[in-house]
Motif scaffolding. Structure first.
Motif, PDB file in Angstrom:
ATOM      1  N   GLY A   1       0.815  -1.212   0.000  1.00  0.00           N
ATOM      2  CA  GLY A   1       0.000   0.000   0.000  1.00  0.00           C
ATOM      3  C   GLY A   1       0.847   1.260   0.000  1.00  0.00           C
ATOM      4  O   GLY A   1       0.539   2.231  -0.692  1.00  0.00           O
ATOM      5  N   ALA A   2       1.930   1.249   0.760  1.00  0.00           N
ATOM      6  CA  ALA A   2       2.826   2.398   0.778  1.00  0.00           C
ATOM      7  C   ALA A   2       3.518   2.584  -0.565  1.00  0.00           C
ATOM      8  O   ALA A   2       3.746   3.707  -1.015  1.00  0.00           O
ATOM      9  N   ALA A   3       3.848   1.465  -1.217  1.00  0.00           N
ATOM     10  CA  ALA A   3       4.482   1.550  -2.536  1.00  0.00           C
ATOM     11  C   ALA A   3       3.517   2.076  -3.594  1.00  0.00           C
ATOM     12  O   ALA A   3       3.919   2.805  -4.509  1.00  0.00           O
ATOM     13  N   LEU A   4       2.240   1.703  -3.471  1.00  0.00           N
ATOM     14  CA  LEU A   4       1.252   2.150  -4.450  1.00  0.00           C
ATOM     15  C   LEU A   4       0.868   3.604  -4.255  1.00  0.00           C
ATOM     16  O   LEU A   4       0.635   4.337  -5.231  1.00  0.00           O
ATOM     17  N   ASP A   5       0.789   4.035  -3.009  1.00  0.00           N
ATOM     18  CA  ASP A   5       0.344   5.397  -2.717  1.00  0.00           C
ATOM     19  C   ASP A   5       1.555   6.290  -2.495  1.00  0.00           C
ATOM     20  O   ASP A   5       2.199   6.254  -1.438  1.00  0.00           O
ATOM     21  N   HIS A   6       1.879   7.106  -3.481  1.00  0.00           N
ATOM     22  CA  HIS A   6       3.064   7.960  -3.398  1.00  0.00           C
ATOM     23  C   HIS A   6       2.934   9.061  -2.347  1.00  0.00           C
ATOM     24  O   HIS A   6       3.913   9.704  -1.983  1.00  0.00           O
ATOM     25  N   ARG A   7       1.701   9.243  -1.813  1.00  0.00           N
ATOM     26  CA  ARG A   7       1.503  10.269  -0.798  1.00  0.00           C
ATOM     27  C   ARG A   7       1.959   9.818   0.580  1.00  0.00           C
ATOM     28  O   ARG A   7       2.063  10.610   1.516  1.00  0.00           O
ATOM     29  N   ILE A   8       2.232   8.493   0.737  1.00  0.00           N
ATOM     30  CA  ILE A   8       2.683   7.978   2.025  1.00  0.00           C
ATOM     31  C   ILE A   8       4.197   8.086   2.097  1.00  0.00           C
ATOM     32  O   ILE A   8       4.914   7.631   1.207  1.00  0.00           O
ATOM     33  N   SER A   9       4.693   8.700   3.145  1.00  0.00           N
ATOM     34  CA  SER A   9       6.133   8.836   3.330  1.00  0.00           C
ATOM     35  C   SER A   9       6.697   7.554   3.916  1.00  0.00           C
ATOM     36  O   SER A   9       6.353   7.144   5.030  1.00  0.00           O
ATOM     37  N   LEU A  10       7.585   6.912   3.169  1.00  0.00           N
ATOM     38  CA  LEU A  10       8.179   5.679   3.654  1.00  0.00           C
ATOM     39  C   LEU A  10       9.131   5.936   4.813  1.00  0.00           C
ATOM     40  O   LEU A  10       9.331   5.088   5.667  1.00  0.00           O
ATOM     41  N   GLU A  11       9.742   7.116   4.835  1.00  0.00           N
ATOM     42  CA  GLU A  11      10.645   7.432   5.929  1.00  0.00           C
ATOM     43  C   GLU A  11       9.887   7.641   7.230  1.00  0.00           C
ATOM     44  O   GLU A  11      10.316   7.252   8.303  1.00  0.00           O
ATOM     45  N   GLY A  12       8.700   8.258   7.114  1.00  0.00           N
ATOM     46  CA  GLY A  12       7.961   8.577   8.328  1.00  0.00           C
ATOM     47  C   GLY A  12       7.024   7.493   8.771  1.00  0.00           C
ATOM     48  O   GLY A  12       6.535   7.507   9.884  1.00  0.00           O
TER      49      GLY A  12
END
Length: 316
Positions: free
Chosen positions: A303-314
């Motif tokens: 889901g994080a990979a699909l949604d570019h609005r999610i910050s992987l760092e945070g």
């Protein structure tokens, strides 16, 4: 960046599994009653010597840490111990039944994801009476508990109309498909409605977003706007809720298996808990927790990979 995110999720998965293993073993370790009395049998109270021998044979008197380590290391090596009730290996009991549960959950997952996403998308894009109808039907389905839906389907489609069998898992692909249709429908109904509702909301939110209005103002063709901006951006939350639905199907499968007489690991868990068969309950409870957490971890990562609005760092 993505690998650090995956590594954090993997560590959280391992820690959660270890904490769950301690909780599962500890809860049953201090539970009331003595499972040794099940093996003693007979109508009169068993002799203390017999109870002591059963305790020694099944390590029921081991200290907590010693017993926990023996059980956990055995689980990691595929040895979940011996069933007190069935007098058989827990691993064999699980492997003999897990196929029915996997087929049921996979069947229900298809019934949840495909119709749920399609209905939610169509309702959001078309609007009007179609959207209202989808909203009313899905809201009603979400209000019906799984065990009630099971009873309604058995009464309507099996007893009254005799369309589908209401008991057992069948054999072979065609037999399983026929016998597990009603259980899969009962298991999928409320989750299908939930996925449809979330999909509709996600697509509607994207349709009203500023970047979609800008794309339309620039004269970009509608089908391109829908495909590249609306559906693509809505894919993240839709995938996430679909993953949660699949995890929910796993958690609720025991209710449906018991209602429809499906010989799966969910029904085995309920039956073993009623008989105080500690080895079976411990193994199945840990398996259920690990599978549930694993599914949620995979959903978070994808889901994080699909949604570019999610910050992987945070993201935690």
């Amino acid at each position: 960046m993505i690998w650090r995110f995956v590594a954090r999720r993997a560590v959280m998965l391992v820690v959660t599994a270890l904490v769950a293993s301690v909780a599962v073993y500890g809860a049953l370790f201090v539970s009331p009653g003595d499972p040794a009395t099940l093996l003693a049998g007979g109508g009169k109270p068993p002799s203390p010597r017999l109870i002591e021998e059963i305790h020694r044979q099944y390590h029921l008197d081991d200290p907590f840490l010693q017993g926990y380590w023996r059980w956990l290391s055995g689980m990691l090596h595929g040895d979940a111990g011996q069933s007190l009730t069935y007098r058989d290996s827990v691993t064999r009991l699980v492997t003999d039944r897990i196929g029915n549960t996997l087929f049921l959950v996979a069947y229900a997952a298809v019934l949840v994801v495909l119709p749920g996403v399609a209905l939610g998308t169509l309702a959001a894009l078309r609007g009007g009476l179609g959207e209202t109808l989808v909203t009313v039907v899905t809201t009603a389905l979400m209000a019906v508990p799984t065990f009630v839906m099971s009873v309604l389907l058995i009464w309507g489609l099996s007893v009254q109309w005799d369309w589908l069998p209401a008991y057992g898992a069948g054999s072979g692909f065609a037999g399983r498909l026929e016998h597990l249709t009603l259980p899969a429908l009962a298991l999928a109904a409320s989750w299908l409605a939930y996925v449809a509702q979330v999909t509709r909301s996600a697509v509607r939110a994207e349709l009203a977003s500023e970047h979609v209005e800008t794309a339309r103002a620039r004269g970009i063709p509608e089908r391109f706007v829908l495909r590249k901006h609306v559906l693509r951006n809505a894919a993240g939350p839709v995938f996430s809720v679909s993953g949660v639905a699949v995890a929910g199907l796993i958690a609720m499968s025991s209710v449906v298996e018991q209602a429809f007489g499906v010989n799966g690991i969910g029904a085995l868990l309920i039956q073993s808990a009623a008989k105080q068969d500690l080895a079976v309950v411990q193994a199945l409870a840990l398996i259920a927790v690990v599978v549930f957490v694993t599914v949620n971890t995979v959903v978070d990562v994808v889901g994080a990979a699909l949604d570019h609005r999610i910050s992987l760092e945070g993201a935690a």
